[in-house]
Write a protein that holds these residues in place. Structure first.
Motif, PDB file in Angstrom:
ATOM      1  N   ASN A 132     -23.357  18.012  38.170  1.00 43.38           N
ATOM      2  CA  ASN A 132     -24.194  17.157  36.938  1.00 43.38           C
ATOM      3  C   ASN A 132     -23.796  17.223  35.335  1.00 43.38           C
TER       4      ASN A 132
ATOM      5  N   ILE B  31     -22.621  13.108  36.053  1.00 44.93           N
ATOM      6  CA  ILE B  31     -24.406  12.352  35.614  1.00 44.93           C
ATOM      7  C   ILE B  31     -24.628  12.156  34.585  1.00 44.93           C
TER       8      ILE B  31
ATOM      9  N   LEU C  50     -30.688  17.796  40.431  1.00 42.50           N
ATOM     10  CA  LEU C  50     -29.921  16.735  41.653  1.00 42.50           C
ATOM     11  C   LEU C  50     -32.014  16.093  42.896  1.00 42.50           C
TER      12      LEU C  50
ATOM     13  N   LEU D 133     -34.160  14.055  39.915  1.00 40.56           N
ATOM     14  CA  LEU D 133     -33.159  12.357  39.716  1.00 40.56           C
ATOM     15  C   LEU D 133     -33.938  11.374  40.225  1.00 40.56           C
TER      16      LEU D 133
END
Length: 178
Positions: A17, A20, A47, A50
């Motif tokens: 994360n 990301i 997750l 997204l």
């Protein structure tokens, strides 16, 4: 106002994360993407958030110009400075100049809007403020949008309304200094 859940770093987000969030920040040319740095602390939720967000923002059946019109109007109605800061920039890259953005903020009765833009703005106003869309507005939207686009319109307006509430409730800080 004080942040209720401060943006996390690598330790709070975990490696995936955090990576990301860093990539998200680079994509918008910001030092941080604080929405991701806060939401990313709930690893599984982030997750799943997204792909859904990505479809609504970048893919789907609505043209990107329409998506940005909807998002800007939701941000305006919810007084979400974070959403407006992010999407004023993105909207310009998708063909919504400052003059059109001002009309979006003025609302569906602003001079110079197309019938399609008026229908979208009226739909956003009713959806966000009333949690419903009148039969007349639904008919107007349906005259401009396919069935799939109407469904996506509702999902988009609802999603960005939810994001505005999360940003406000958790006191997520802005990404850019301006």
């Amino acid at each position: 106002m004080a942040q209720r859940i401060p943006p996390g770093g690598r330790r709070e987000l975990g490696l995936l994360n955090w990576g990301i969030a860093r990539a998200g920040a680079r994509s918008i040319r910001a030092p941080q993407m604080n929405l991701f740095n806060v939401l990313g602390q709930h690893k599984l939720l982030f997750l799943s958030f997204l792909p859904y967000s990505g479809v609504l923002l970048n893919w789907g059946k609505l043209p990107k110009r329409d998506k940005e019109l909807v998002i800007l109007r939701v941000g305006h109605l919810r007084n979400s400075e974070y959403e407006l800061q992010q999407h004023r920039r993105l909207a310009k890259s998708r063909g919504l100049d400052s003059a059109l953005q001002d009309k979006i903020f003025a609302g569906p009765t602003a001079e110079g809007l197309t019938d399609r833009q008026r229908a979208l703005l009226t739909g956003v106003d009713e959806f966000v403020l009333n949690r419903d869309i009148s039969d007349n507005t639904f008919a107007d939207l349906s005259a401009h949008l396919s069935r799939e686009q109407v469904i996506e319109f509702c999902a988009l307006a609802g999603h960005y309304d939810t994001i505005a509430a999360i940003l406000t409730t958790l006191r997520v800080p802005m990404d850019f200094p301006d």
